[in-house]
Design a protein around this motif. Structure first.
Motif, PDB file in Angstrom:
ATOM      1  N   LEU A 148       4.289  17.901 -14.100  1.00  0.00           N
ATOM      2  CA  LEU A 148       5.460  18.464 -14.769  1.00  0.00           C
ATOM      3  C   LEU A 148       5.272  18.493 -16.284  1.00  0.00           C
ATOM      4  CD1 LEU A 148       8.368  16.843 -12.727  1.00  0.00           C
ATOM      5  CD2 LEU A 148       7.709  19.252 -12.764  1.00  0.00           C
ATOM      6  N   GLU A 149       4.667  17.434 -16.823  1.00  0.00           N
ATOM      7  CA  GLU A 149       4.456  17.373 -18.266  1.00  0.00           C
ATOM      8  C   GLU A 149       3.407  18.368 -18.732  1.00  0.00           C
ATOM      9  OE1 GLU A 149       3.511  13.321 -19.077  1.00  0.00           O
ATOM     10  OE2 GLU A 149       5.556  12.628 -18.738  1.00  0.00           O
ATOM     11  N   THR A 150       2.386  18.598 -17.928  1.00  0.00           N
ATOM     12  CA  THR A 150       1.315  19.514 -18.340  1.00  0.00           C
ATOM     13  C   THR A 150       1.594  20.955 -17.945  1.00  0.00           C
ATOM     14  OG1 THR A 150       0.070  19.026 -16.329  1.00  0.00           O
ATOM     15  CG2 THR A 150      -0.457  17.730 -18.297  1.00  0.00           C
ATOM     16  N   ALA A 151       2.686  21.210 -17.222  1.00  0.00           N
ATOM     17  CA  ALA A 151       3.018  22.575 -16.819  1.00  0.00           C
ATOM     18  C   ALA A 151       3.322  23.447 -18.034  1.00  0.00           C
ATOM     19  CB  ALA A 151       4.197  22.563 -15.861  1.00  0.00           C
ATOM     20  N   ASP A 152       3.710  22.850 -19.140  1.00  0.00           N
ATOM     21  CA  ASP A 152       3.992  23.605 -20.360  1.00  0.00           C
ATOM     22  C   ASP A 152       2.719  24.125 -21.026  1.00  0.00           C
ATOM     23  OD1 ASP A 152       6.658  23.064 -19.984  1.00  0.00           O
ATOM     24  OD2 ASP A 152       6.662  21.328 -21.328  1.00  0.00           O
ATOM     25  N   TYR A 153       1.556  23.634 -20.589  1.00  0.00           N
ATOM     26  CA  TYR A 153       0.280  24.003 -21.190  1.00  0.00           C
ATOM     27  C   TYR A 153      -0.607  24.666 -20.133  1.00  0.00           C
ATOM     28  CZ  TYR A 153       2.068  20.627 -24.518  1.00  0.00           C
ATOM     29  OH  TYR A 153       2.868  19.943 -25.395  1.00  0.00           O
ATOM     30  N   PRO A 154      -0.465  25.984 -19.910  1.00  0.00           N
ATOM     31  CA  PRO A 154      -1.241  26.645 -18.850  1.00  0.00           C
ATOM     32  C   PRO A 154      -2.750  26.585 -19.087  1.00  0.00           C
ATOM     33  CG  PRO A 154      -0.025  28.249 -20.150  1.00  0.00           C
ATOM     34  CD  PRO A 154       0.409  26.895 -20.618  1.00  0.00           C
ATOM     35  N   ASP A 155      -3.177  26.537 -20.345  1.00  0.00           N
ATOM     36  CA  ASP A 155      -4.612  26.448 -20.634  1.00  0.00           C
ATOM     37  C   ASP A 155      -5.185  25.124 -20.141  1.00  0.00           C
ATOM     38  OD1 ASP A 155      -4.454  28.904 -21.824  1.00  0.00           O
ATOM     39  OD2 ASP A 155      -4.237  28.089 -23.851  1.00  0.00           O
ATOM     40  N   LEU A 156      -4.387  24.086 -20.152  1.00  0.00           N
ATOM     41  CA  LEU A 156      -4.847  22.768 -19.731  1.00  0.00           C
ATOM     42  C   LEU A 156      -5.182  22.744 -18.243  1.00  0.00           C
ATOM     43  CD1 LEU A 156      -5.349  19.927 -20.772  1.00  0.00           C
ATOM     44  CD2 LEU A 156      -2.998  19.369 -20.217  1.00  0.00           C
ATOM     45  N   SER A 157      -4.447  23.472 -17.433  1.00  0.00           N
ATOM     46  CA  SER A 157      -4.733  23.486 -15.996  1.00  0.00           C
ATOM     47  C   SER A 157      -6.084  24.127 -15.719  1.00  0.00           C
ATOM     48  CB  SER A 157      -3.627  24.200 -15.227  1.00  0.00           C
ATOM     49  OG  SER A 157      -3.557  25.555 -15.632  1.00  0.00           O
ATOM     50  N   ALA A 184       0.839  -1.199   0.000  1.00  0.00           N
ATOM     51  CA  ALA A 184       0.000   0.000   0.000  1.00  0.00           C
ATOM     52  C   ALA A 184       0.877   1.254   0.000  1.00  0.00           C
ATOM     53  CB  ALA A 184      -0.924   0.001   1.208  1.00  0.00           C
ATOM     54  N   PHE A 185       1.935   1.235   0.778  1.00  0.00           N
ATOM     55  CA  PHE A 185       2.862   2.359   0.822  1.00  0.00           C
ATOM     56  C   PHE A 185       3.531   2.543  -0.531  1.00  0.00           C
ATOM     57  CE2 PHE A 185       7.007   4.248   1.999  1.00  0.00           C
ATOM     58  CZ  PHE A 185       6.541   5.396   2.589  1.00  0.00           C
ATOM     59  N   ARG A 186       3.935   1.435  -1.141  1.00  0.00           N
ATOM     60  CA  ARG A 186       4.592   1.502  -2.452  1.00  0.00           C
ATOM     61  C   ARG A 186       3.642   2.049  -3.515  1.00  0.00           C
ATOM     62  NH1 ARG A 186       8.343  -3.170  -4.982  1.00  0.00           N
ATOM     63  NH2 ARG A 186       8.787  -2.143  -6.938  1.00  0.00           N
ATOM     64  N   ARG A 187       2.376   1.597  -3.496  1.00  0.00           N
ATOM     65  CA  ARG A 187       1.389   2.120  -4.454  1.00  0.00           C
ATOM     66  C   ARG A 187       1.175   3.615  -4.256  1.00  0.00           C
ATOM     67  NH1 ARG A 187      -1.053  -2.893  -3.572  1.00  0.00           N
ATOM     68  NH2 ARG A 187      -2.315  -2.049  -1.898  1.00  0.00           N
ATOM     69  N   ALA A 188       1.143   4.058  -3.001  1.00  0.00           N
ATOM     70  CA  ALA A 188       0.966   5.488  -2.721  1.00  0.00           C
ATOM     71  C   ALA A 188       2.139   6.288  -3.274  1.00  0.00           C
ATOM     72  CB  ALA A 188       0.818   5.716  -1.223  1.00  0.00           C
ATOM     73  N   ILE A 189       3.345   5.771  -3.111  1.00  0.00           N
ATOM     74  CA  ILE A 189       4.521   6.455  -3.652  1.00  0.00           C
ATOM     75  C   ILE A 189       4.461   6.494  -5.177  1.00  0.00           C
ATOM     76  CG2 ILE A 189       7.032   6.269  -3.956  1.00  0.00           C
ATOM     77  CD1 ILE A 189       7.151   5.222  -1.082  1.00  0.00           C
ATOM     78  N   GLU A 190       4.083   5.380  -5.802  1.00  0.00           N
ATOM     79  CA  GLU A 190       3.989   5.340  -7.260  1.00  0.00           C
ATOM     80  C   GLU A 190       2.916   6.295  -7.765  1.00  0.00           C
ATOM     81  OE1 GLU A 190       3.405   1.228  -8.150  1.00  0.00           O
ATOM     82  OE2 GLU A 190       5.525   0.732  -7.912  1.00  0.00           O
ATOM     83  N   ASP A 191       1.765   6.347  -7.095  1.00  0.00           N
ATOM     84  CA  ASP A 191       0.709   7.278  -7.491  1.00  0.00           C
ATOM     85  C   ASP A 191       1.189   8.714  -7.387  1.00  0.00           C
ATOM     86  OD1 ASP A 191      -1.035   5.217  -8.011  1.00  0.00           O
ATOM     87  OD2 ASP A 191      -2.132   5.412  -6.112  1.00  0.00           O
ATOM     88  N   HIS A 192       1.862   9.024  -6.283  1.00  0.00           N
ATOM     89  CA  HIS A 192       2.386  10.377  -6.093  1.00  0.00           C
ATOM     90  C   HIS A 192       3.394  10.719  -7.190  1.00  0.00           C
ATOM     91  CE1 HIS A 192       3.696  13.993  -4.043  1.00  0.00           C
ATOM     92  NE2 HIS A 192       4.927  13.578  -4.188  1.00  0.00           N
ATOM     93  N   THR A 193       4.266   9.773  -7.510  1.00  0.00           N
ATOM     94  CA  THR A 193       5.271   9.991  -8.545  1.00  0.00           C
ATOM     95  C   THR A 193       4.607  10.199  -9.900  1.00  0.00           C
ATOM     96  OG1 THR A 193       6.825   8.613  -7.319  1.00  0.00           O
ATOM     97  CG2 THR A 193       7.325   9.014  -9.641  1.00  0.00           C
ATOM     98  N   ASP A 194       3.587   9.385 -10.214  1.00  0.00           N
ATOM     99  CA  ASP A 194       2.873   9.536 -11.480  1.00  0.00           C
ATOM    100  C   ASP A 194       2.172  10.887 -11.570  1.00  0.00           C
ATOM    101  OD1 ASP A 194       3.721   7.018 -12.178  1.00  0.00           O
ATOM    102  OD2 ASP A 194       1.794   6.039 -11.727  1.00  0.00           O
ATOM    103  N   GLN A 195       1.528  11.308 -10.489  1.00  0.00           N
ATOM    104  CA  GLN A 195       0.843  12.603 -10.486  1.00  0.00           C
ATOM    105  C   GLN A 195       1.841  13.744 -10.645  1.00  0.00           C
ATOM    106  OE1 GLN A 195      -1.485  12.770  -6.933  1.00  0.00           O
ATOM    107  NE2 GLN A 195      -2.960  11.250  -7.650  1.00  0.00           N
ATOM    108  N   ARG A 196       2.965  13.627  -9.971  1.00  0.00           N
ATOM    109  CA  ARG A 196       3.992  14.666 -10.075  1.00  0.00           C
ATOM    110  C   ARG A 196       4.519  14.744 -11.506  1.00  0.00           C
ATOM    111  NH1 ARG A 196       9.797  14.805  -8.742  1.00  0.00           N
ATOM    112  NH2 ARG A 196      10.274  16.952  -8.217  1.00  0.00           N
ATOM    113  N   GLN A 197       4.770  13.607 -12.112  1.00  0.00           N
ATOM    114  CA  GLN A 197       5.257  13.576 -13.488  1.00  0.00           C
ATOM    115  C   GLN A 197       4.225  14.183 -14.433  1.00  0.00           C
ATOM    116  OE1 GLN A 197       8.289  12.704 -14.487  1.00  0.00           O
ATOM    117  NE2 GLN A 197       7.808  13.195 -16.600  1.00  0.00           N
ATOM    118  N   LEU A 198       2.964  13.869 -14.237  1.00  0.00           N
ATOM    119  CA  LEU A 198       1.911  14.428 -15.070  1.00  0.00           C
ATOM    120  C   LEU A 198       1.838  15.942 -14.914  1.00  0.00           C
ATOM    121  CD1 LEU A 198      -0.394  13.824 -17.024  1.00  0.00           C
ATOM    122  CD2 LEU A 198      -1.877  13.531 -15.047  1.00  0.00           C
TER     123      LEU A 198
END
Length: 70
Positions: free
Chosen positions: A41-50, A25-39
């Motif tokens: 970072l990737e969408t930060a280039d598109y301010p309209d998307l936020s 459960a802890f590992r899944r939480a870390i992976e989810d957090h990492t995936d959200q952070r990566q997303l």
């Protein structure tokens, strides 16, 4: 009084399973957090998307809080 071998063995197995479940459960939480952070970072280039995501999230939460009609 000493416990029979089977009881001690099953208690050890149960404790290990619980530890494994907590660890996963802890590992899944870390992976989810990492995936959200990566997303983010990737969408930060598109301010309209936020702005779109903000409106989608607010409308979705409004739908969830509504009581079903009878």
């Amino acid at each position: 009084m000493a416990q029979p071998y089977e009881e001690r063995n099953s208690a050890v197995k149960t404790r290990r399973q619980q530890e494994d479940q907590r660890r996963m459960a802890f590992r899944r939480a870390i992976e989810d957090h990492t995936d959200q952070r990566q997303l983010r970072l990737e969408t930060a280039d598109y301010p309209d998307l936020s702005a779109i995501n903000y409106w989608q999230a607010s409308s979705a939460s409004g739908r969830r809080s509504a009581q079903p009609t009878r």
